[in-house]
Design a protein around this motif. Structure first.
Motif, PDB file in Angstrom:
ATOM      1  N   PHE A   1      34.238  -1.291   9.206  1.00 30.48           N
ATOM      2  CA  PHE A   1      32.849  -1.476   8.760  1.00 30.48           C
ATOM      3  C   PHE A   1      32.803  -2.119   7.376  1.00 30.48           C
ATOM      4  N   SER A   2      33.648  -1.616   6.460  1.00 28.12           N
ATOM      5  CA  SER A   2      33.674  -2.162   5.101  1.00 28.12           C
ATOM      6  C   SER A   2      34.088  -3.626   5.111  1.00 28.12           C
ATOM      7  N   TRP A   3      35.088  -3.929   5.931  1.00 29.96           N
ATOM      8  CA  TRP A   3      35.563  -5.315   6.008  1.00 29.96           C
ATOM      9  C   TRP A   3      34.472  -6.233   6.560  1.00 29.96           C
ATOM     10  N   THR A   4      33.753  -5.717   7.579  1.00 31.28           N
ATOM     11  CA  THR A   4      32.675  -6.515   8.177  1.00 31.28           C
ATOM     12  C   THR A   4      31.561  -6.781   7.172  1.00 31.28           C
ATOM     13  N   MET A   5      31.127  -5.715   6.457  1.00 29.05           N
ATOM     14  CA  MET A   5      30.053  -5.873   5.478  1.00 29.05           C
ATOM     15  C   MET A   5      30.480  -6.780   4.339  1.00 29.05           C
ATOM     16  N   GLU A   6      31.714  -6.626   3.885  1.00 28.43           N
ATOM     17  CA  GLU A   6      32.214  -7.464   2.797  1.00 28.43           C
ATOM     18  C   GLU A   6      32.226  -8.929   3.218  1.00 28.43           C
ATOM     19  N   THR A   7      32.610  -9.146   4.474  1.00 23.96           N
ATOM     20  CA  THR A   7      32.645 -10.517   4.987  1.00 23.96           C
ATOM     21  C   THR A   7      31.245 -11.111   5.047  1.00 23.96           C
ATOM     22  N   VAL A   8      30.279 -10.287   5.539  1.00 21.81           N
ATOM     23  CA  VAL A   8      28.896 -10.769   5.652  1.00 21.81           C
ATOM     24  C   VAL A   8      28.319 -11.084   4.284  1.00 21.81           C
ATOM     25  N   ILE A   9      28.556 -10.147   3.334  1.00 20.85           N
ATOM     26  CA  ILE A   9      27.989 -10.334   1.992  1.00 20.85           C
ATOM     27  C   ILE A   9      28.573 -11.564   1.318  1.00 20.85           C
ATOM     28  N   HIS A  10      29.889 -11.702   1.400  1.00 17.00           N
ATOM     29  CA  HIS A  10      30.515 -12.825   0.712  1.00 17.00           C
ATOM     30  C   HIS A  10      30.278 -14.145   1.413  1.00 17.00           C
ATOM     31  N   ASN A  11      29.789 -14.085   2.636  1.00 14.72           N
ATOM     32  CA  ASN A  11      29.419 -15.321   3.311  1.00 14.72           C
ATOM     33  C   ASN A  11      28.055 -15.822   2.862  1.00 14.72           C
ATOM     34  N   ARG A  12      27.266 -14.933   2.149  1.00 14.74           N
ATOM     35  CA  ARG A  12      25.963 -15.359   1.642  1.00 14.74           C
ATOM     36  C   ARG A  12      26.148 -16.289   0.449  1.00 14.74           C
ATOM     37  N   LYS A  13      25.224 -17.195   0.336  1.00 11.94           N
ATOM     38  CA  LYS A  13      25.296 -18.203  -0.718  1.00 11.94           C
ATOM     39  C   LYS A  13      24.957 -17.595  -2.073  1.00 11.94           C
ATOM     40  N   GLU A  14      25.686 -18.003  -3.094  1.00  9.08           N
ATOM     41  CA  GLU A  14      25.379 -17.574  -4.452  1.00  9.08           C
ATOM     42  C   GLU A  14      24.249 -18.428  -5.021  1.00  9.08           C
ATOM     43  N   VAL A  15      23.318 -17.751  -5.715  1.00  7.41           N
ATOM     44  CA  VAL A  15      22.194 -18.456  -6.341  1.00  7.41           C
ATOM     45  C   VAL A  15      22.024 -17.937  -7.760  1.00  7.41           C
ATOM     46  N   ILE A  16      21.288 -18.687  -8.551  1.00  8.88           N
ATOM     47  CA  ILE A  16      20.979 -18.282  -9.922  1.00  8.88           C
ATOM     48  C   ILE A  16      19.605 -17.612  -9.931  1.00  8.88           C
ATOM     49  N   ALA A  17      19.545 -16.385 -10.433  1.00  5.66           N
ATOM     50  CA  ALA A  17      18.273 -15.656 -10.478  1.00  5.66           C
ATOM     51  C   ALA A  17      17.261 -16.430 -11.322  1.00  5.66           C
ATOM     52  N   PRO A  18      16.087 -16.703 -10.770  1.00  2.58           N
ATOM     53  CA  PRO A  18      15.079 -17.472 -11.514  1.00  2.58           C
ATOM     54  C   PRO A  18      14.402 -16.615 -12.584  1.00  2.58           C
ATOM     55  N   ASP A  19      13.741 -17.267 -13.514  1.00  2.00           N
ATOM     56  CA  ASP A  19      12.992 -16.569 -14.557  1.00  2.00           C
ATOM     57  C   ASP A  19      11.559 -16.365 -14.061  1.00  2.00           C
ATOM     58  N   ILE A  20      11.206 -15.117 -13.737  1.00  2.00           N
ATOM     59  CA  ILE A  20       9.855 -14.832 -13.250  1.00  2.00           C
ATOM     60  C   ILE A  20       9.038 -14.033 -14.264  1.00  2.00           C
ATOM     61  N   VAL A  21       9.618 -13.766 -15.438  1.00  3.12           N
ATOM     62  CA  VAL A  21       8.877 -13.054 -16.484  1.00  3.12           C
ATOM     63  C   VAL A  21       7.722 -13.930 -16.966  1.00  3.12           C
ATOM     64  N   GLY A  22       6.528 -13.337 -17.022  1.00  6.79           N
ATOM     65  CA  GLY A  22       5.348 -14.088 -17.445  1.00  6.79           C
ATOM     66  C   GLY A  22       4.589 -14.718 -16.298  1.00  6.79           C
ATOM     67  N   LYS A  23       5.115 -14.568 -15.073  1.00  2.00           N
ATOM     68  CA  LYS A  23       4.430 -15.135 -13.915  1.00  2.00           C
ATOM     69  C   LYS A  23       3.573 -14.076 -13.228  1.00  2.00           C
ATOM     70  N   PRO A  24       2.444 -14.477 -12.639  1.00  2.00           N
ATOM     71  CA  PRO A  24       1.655 -13.522 -11.853  1.00  2.00           C
ATOM     72  C   PRO A  24       2.415 -13.104 -10.605  1.00  2.00           C
ATOM     73  N   SER A  25       2.002 -11.995 -10.010  1.00  2.00           N
ATOM     74  CA  SER A  25       2.746 -11.411  -8.895  1.00  2.00           C
ATOM     75  C   SER A  25       2.939 -12.379  -7.737  1.00  2.00           C
ATOM     76  N   SER A  26       1.883 -13.106  -7.361  1.00  2.00           N
ATOM     77  CA  SER A  26       1.985 -14.013  -6.212  1.00  2.00           C
ATOM     78  C   SER A  26       2.972 -15.136  -6.478  1.00  2.00           C
ATOM     79  N   SER A  27       2.936 -15.691  -7.690  1.00  2.00           N
ATOM     80  CA  SER A  27       3.845 -16.778  -8.039  1.00  2.00           C
ATOM     81  C   SER A  27       5.286 -16.285  -8.117  1.00  2.00           C
TER      82      SER A  27
END
Length: 334
Positions: free
Chosen positions: A42-68
């Motif tokens: 199970f751990s190997w499967t989850m690790e494989t799934v997670i690491h297969n996801r693409k890495e992204v840079i967290a955007p800056d949402i501070v100061g934005k309204p909830s919908s945006s």
């Protein structure tokens, strides 16, 4: 060894209820091996799934309204979780105050970004200052963590000098703390030569015509056949009371043209006594019926004064009495 021999060996001893320790140990060992094997798979499967996801840079949402903010995260396959709300006078309500992980962090798609939203400044309700002496009004504003703003004066036929005649913003409005409330204060009776419009509401049209003739003010009379009041009673006026009437200005009165007289129609009486304490109060009386609401009294009254009204039933079912904009009493019409 067949099943029968296996059963007799482990379960058919002299005491049929006792299972051999060796058997229990072997079964337990097999179960433990299966558990760890399942866990690692199970751990190997989850690790494989997670690491297969693409890495992204967290955007800056501070100061934005909830919908945006939500749209920005969704476009990057990130999720949002609201961690809480905080008061902040400098940040509009519904705007992101903080985020975790912070902007610029490297995360994988599907990551939950926790946010805290602003509730804006702490809100308070504006009290009704009309009818209060200016000093009392200022103290009341301080108690509500509000501030007295611009003060102007106006002559008045009905309010004592120094009494608040009007305010802006209006009473019961929700505003941020330390908001300014501007007031108009009575300067007392007008000097000679200044003509001010009296309060003719609930009075007879003959009285208004006599006043108009005395000051040479043109009157325009509009009739209202649906009024609860007897014919000839003034139910509304424009301009409102305490307005300076300039030369040539017209005054428009709405007069009841209801058929019948007070002697031929059944009436109900409204009696209300203003509290002895405090200062002038703004009293409003409204009759409610199937045909809608009808205002039958609206004006300032001194402490201890009495209000007595005789009103035709006209379908009225109950009466509501408001003091300084607050409903204080509701009575059935009998």
């Amino acid at each position: 060894m067949g099943f029968k021999d296996f059963w007799q060996r482990h379960f058919s001893s002299s005491d049929e209820k006792i299972v051999s320790p060796g058997f229990v140990l072997r079964v337990g060992s097999v179960g433990l091996v299966l558990f760890f094997l399942t866990y690692f798979l199970f751990s190997w499967t989850m690790e494989t799934v997670i690491h297969n996801r693409k890495e992204v840079i967290a955007p800056d949402i501070v100061g934005k309204p909830s919908s945006s903010a939500l749209q920005t995260l969704s476009e990057m396959n990130l999720a949002m979780k609201i961690e809480g709300y905080e008061f902040n006078e400098s940040v509009p309500i519904g705007t992101v105050l903080r985020q975790v992980p912070g902007a610029g962090s490297t995360v994988r798609e599907g990551k939950i970004v926790r946010v805290v939203f602003s509730q804006g400044g702490e809100s308070v309700f504006i009290p009704n200052l009309i009818g209060l002496p200016l000093r009392n009004a200022e103290l009341l504003l301080r108690q509500r963590q509000l501030m007295l703003g611009e003060k102007s004066e106006s002559y008045s036929l009905k309010a004592e000098k120094g009494t608040v005649l009007s305010q802006d913003p209006r009473p019961e409005l929700s505003v941020s703390k330390n908001e300014m409330v501007h007031v108009v204060v009575s300067a007392g009776l007008p000097p000679a030569g200044i003509v001010m419009l009296p309060d003719f509401r609930q009075k007879k049209s003959d009285e208004a015509q006599q006043w108009a003739s005395q000051y040479n003010v043109p009157l325009v009379l509009n009739e209202d056949a649906s009024s609860l009041f007897p014919g000839g009673t003034i139910i509304d006026q424009h301009p409102l009371p305490d307005v300076v009437v300039s030369a040539g200005a017209k005054v428009t009165l709405t007069v009841s043209s209801r058929k019948g007289s007070a002697s031929s129609e059944k009436e109900f009486r409204v009696h209300y006594e203003v509290s002895q304490s405090g200062s002038q109060r703004h009293i409003r009386v409204v009759a409610l019926g199937k045909s809608g609401d009808r205002e039958i009294f609206n004006g300032l009254r001194d402490p201890g004064s009495k209000i007595d009204l005789s009103v035709p039933y006209g379908g009225a079912e109950k009466v509501r009495i408001f003091v300084n904009g607050i409903l204080v009493e509701e009575r059935p019409v009998r």
